[in-house]
Design a protein around this motif. Structure first.
Motif, mmCIF file in Angstrom:
data_model
loop_
_atom_site.group_PDB
_atom_site.id
_atom_site.type_symbol
_atom_site.label_atom_id
_atom_site.label_comp_id
_atom_site.label_asym_id
_atom_site.label_seq_id
_atom_site.Cartn_x
_atom_site.Cartn_y
_atom_site.Cartn_z
ATOM 1 N N MET A 1 0.829 -1.199 0.000
ATOM 2 C CA MET A 1 0.000 0.000 0.000
ATOM 3 C C MET A 1 0.864 1.249 0.000
ATOM 4 N N SER A 2 0.284 2.360 -0.381
ATOM 5 C CA SER A 2 0.985 3.631 -0.352
ATOM 6 C C SER A 2 0.045 4.697 0.188
ATOM 7 N N TYR A 3 0.586 5.853 0.499
ATOM 8 C CA TYR A 3 -0.203 6.942 1.053
ATOM 9 C C TYR A 3 -1.258 7.380 0.038
ATOM 10 N N ARG A 4 -2.505 7.491 0.465
ATOM 11 C CA ARG A 4 -3.595 7.901 -0.419
ATOM 12 C C ARG A 4 -3.882 9.387 -0.185
ATOM 13 N N SER A 5 -3.014 10.235 -0.706
ATOM 14 C CA SER A 5 -3.177 11.666 -0.536
ATOM 15 C C SER A 5 -4.267 12.186 -1.472
ATOM 16 N N ILE A 6 -4.904 13.282 -1.087
ATOM 17 C CA ILE A 6 -5.903 13.913 -1.952
ATOM 18 C C ILE A 6 -5.241 14.825 -2.982
ATOM 19 N N PHE A 7 -3.925 15.000 -2.890
ATOM 20 C CA PHE A 7 -3.212 15.927 -3.760
ATOM 21 C C PHE A 7 -2.507 15.215 -4.913
ATOM 22 N N ASN A 8 -2.132 16.008 -5.912
ATOM 23 C CA ASN A 8 -1.394 15.497 -7.063
ATOM 24 C C ASN A 8 -0.075 14.882 -6.613
ATOM 25 N N SER A 9 0.261 13.728 -7.140
ATOM 26 C CA SER A 9 1.435 12.983 -6.679
ATOM 27 C C SER A 9 2.759 13.694 -6.939
ATOM 28 N N SER A 10 2.773 14.716 -7.787
ATOM 29 C CA SER A 10 4.010 15.447 -8.063
ATOM 30 C C SER A 10 3.995 16.852 -7.443
ATOM 31 N N LEU A 11 3.100 17.069 -6.493
ATOM 32 C CA LEU A 11 2.908 18.403 -5.915
ATOM 33 C C LEU A 11 4.210 19.007 -5.384
ATOM 34 N N PHE A 12 5.031 18.204 -4.720
ATOM 35 C CA PHE A 12 6.272 18.710 -4.130
ATOM 36 C C PHE A 12 7.520 18.096 -4.778
ATOM 37 N N ALA A 13 7.405 17.748 -6.039
ATOM 38 C CA ALA A 13 8.539 17.154 -6.748
ATOM 39 C C ALA A 13 9.750 18.083 -6.699
ATOM 40 N N ASP A 14 10.902 17.515 -6.381
ATOM 41 C CA ASP A 14 12.186 18.239 -6.349
ATOM 42 C C ASP A 14 12.254 19.282 -5.242
ATOM 43 N N GLN A 15 11.389 19.201 -4.264
ATOM 44 C CA GLN A 15 11.439 20.132 -3.140
ATOM 45 C C GLN A 15 12.038 19.466 -1.907
ATOM 46 N N ASN A 16 12.713 20.271 -1.104
ATOM 47 C CA ASN A 16 13.302 19.803 0.153
ATOM 48 C C ASN A 16 12.524 20.411 1.302
ATOM 49 N N ILE A 17 11.953 19.551 2.158
ATOM 50 C CA ILE A 17 11.087 20.024 3.233
ATOM 51 C C ILE A 17 11.518 19.417 4.559
ATOM 52 N N ILE A 18 11.675 20.265 5.549
ATOM 53 C CA ILE A 18 12.073 19.838 6.895
ATOM 54 C C ILE A 18 10.826 19.636 7.745
ATOM 55 N N VAL A 19 10.795 18.540 8.493
ATOM 56 C CA VAL A 19 9.702 18.274 9.432
ATOM 57 C C VAL A 19 10.309 18.009 10.804
ATOM 58 N N GLU B 1 23.807 20.360 2.066
ATOM 59 C CA GLU B 1 23.578 19.128 1.306
ATOM 60 C C GLU B 1 22.606 19.320 0.149
ATOM 61 N N CYS B 2 21.493 20.036 0.405
ATOM 62 C CA CYS B 2 20.451 20.111 -0.622
ATOM 63 C C CYS B 2 20.407 21.462 -1.347
ATOM 64 N N GLY B 3 21.040 22.485 -0.772
ATOM 65 C CA GLY B 3 21.087 23.780 -1.431
ATOM 66 C C GLY B 3 19.958 24.718 -1.068
ATOM 67 N N THR B 4 18.725 24.236 -1.137
ATOM 68 C CA THR B 4 17.558 25.091 -0.886
ATOM 69 C C THR B 4 16.541 24.352 -0.031
ATOM 70 N N VAL B 5 16.050 25.023 0.983
ATOM 71 C CA VAL B 5 14.952 24.488 1.781
ATOM 72 C C VAL B 5 13.670 25.174 1.305
ATOM 73 N N HIS B 6 12.754 24.388 0.778
ATOM 74 C CA HIS B 6 11.517 24.946 0.231
ATOM 75 C C HIS B 6 10.405 25.046 1.268
ATOM 76 N N GLY B 7 10.448 24.165 2.259
ATOM 77 C CA GLY B 7 9.379 24.167 3.254
ATOM 78 C C GLY B 7 9.865 23.721 4.612
ATOM 79 N N LEU B 8 9.210 24.225 5.653
ATOM 80 C CA LEU B 8 9.499 23.830 7.033
ATOM 81 C C LEU B 8 8.179 23.575 7.744
ATOM 82 N N VAL B 9 8.084 22.407 8.370
ATOM 83 C CA VAL B 9 6.943 22.092 9.225
ATOM 84 C C VAL B 9 7.454 22.072 10.657
#
Length: 288
Positions: free
Chosen positions: A1-19, A88-96
């Motif tokens: 199984m995989s996560y059944r998100s309501i969003f487009n599967s490429s919504l955060f493609a190539d983004q680096n996000i810290i949680v 390491e990644c160059g750019t942080v696009h999002g922080l949670v």
């Protein structure tokens, strides 16, 4: 199984996000959803074993994830952690900004050390991570920050230390949104109500006995799933929310509205959404 998100599967493609606080609960769920939507997720926490477990889960599901062990209350440690990720990644696009914690206690019984510890965890740590992510990356490239607060609108009897810290984070969110908007940085907050997550199993005694009854105080007559909080976080991080900044979204089933003057009847037509394929019902709710 995989996560059944309501969003487009490429919504955060190539983004680096810290949680932060990504080793359990809402943080773990959000990390999974972000990864399922294409992001490389960096999990932050104090317990290496929990972080390793979630990273392994994400990799097994086909996602990209790494972790950093860091005490968010330690300014130097936070600076070094963010520097390592940016290097390491160059750019942080999002922080949670999800990491937090508290313990139940009457206000009169909270000592100074306990009060300050909870405030440092739920407010100071979030401030430090947001400031460093902004200074080291987002001030140059823009980005989105989502702070996790709590349902503290009517005060938080039994958790005065946490309520004070969460109210501070709500205000900090508004200030950061205004000051950092010129750099293309959006800052919002999500205030979950009662969520059926692993954090519920950390409570003992009288407070634990109350947990199964919390649903009776919610107009929808149920608790939230972790996925119902994660989906709001993901929306606020997405470009669909590009003109939303400085807001706090309550995810509490309207529990923070109204008073005891209006009795809550039996709920109808309320269905939960749970896209998280690895979700586990807290033991305290299984006992009910």
């Amino acid at each position: 199984m995989s996560y059944r998100s309501i969003f487009n599967s490429s919504l955060f493609a190539d983004q680096n996000i810290i949680v932060t606080g990504g080793g359990s609960g809402i943080g773990r769920c959000t990390a999974h959803e972000l990864s399922a939507l294409g992001a490389r997720v960096y999990l932050i926490g104090r317990k290496q074993e929990k972080l390793e477990t979630v990273v392994q889960e994400i990799i097994e599901d086909g996602g990209k994830a790494e972790y950093r062990v860091c005490d968010i209350r330690d300014e130097t440690a936070v600076q070094d952690c963010v520097k390592s990720i940016v290097g390491e990644c160059g750019t942080v696009h999002g922080l949670v900004n999800n990491a937090g914690g508290q313990y139940p206690s009457p206000m009169a019984a909270i000592n100074q050390k306990g009060f300050e510890t909870v405030v440092r965890t739920n407010l100071v740590g979030g401030f430090l991570f947001a400031r460093e992510v902004y200074n080291q990356s987002m001030s140059k490239h823009g980005g989105a920050i989502v702070n996790i607060t709590a349902d503290n609108w009517g005060g938080m009897p039994g958790m005065a230390h946490s309520g004070a810290a969460r109210a501070g984070m709500d205000n900090l969110t508004k200030t950061a949104a205004y000051e950092w908007g010129c750099a293309g940085v959006r800052v919002n907050a999500v205030a979950p109500g009662w969520v059926a997550s692993s954090g519920m199993d950390t409570y003992e005694g009288a407070f634990r006995a109350v947990i199964p009854k919390l649903r009776d105080q919610v107009p929808l007559k149920r608790l939230a799933t972790e996925a119902e909080v994660s989906s709001v976080i993901c929306f606020l991080l997405s470009e669909g929310a590009n003109f939303i900044s400085g807001d706090t979204v309550r995810v509490d089933g309207a529990a923070s509205q109204g008073t005891g003057m209006w009795p809550l009847p039996k709920a109808r037509n309320s269905h939960s959404y749970n896209g998280f394929h690895r979700a586990v019902t807290p033991k305290v709710l299984q006992e009910d």
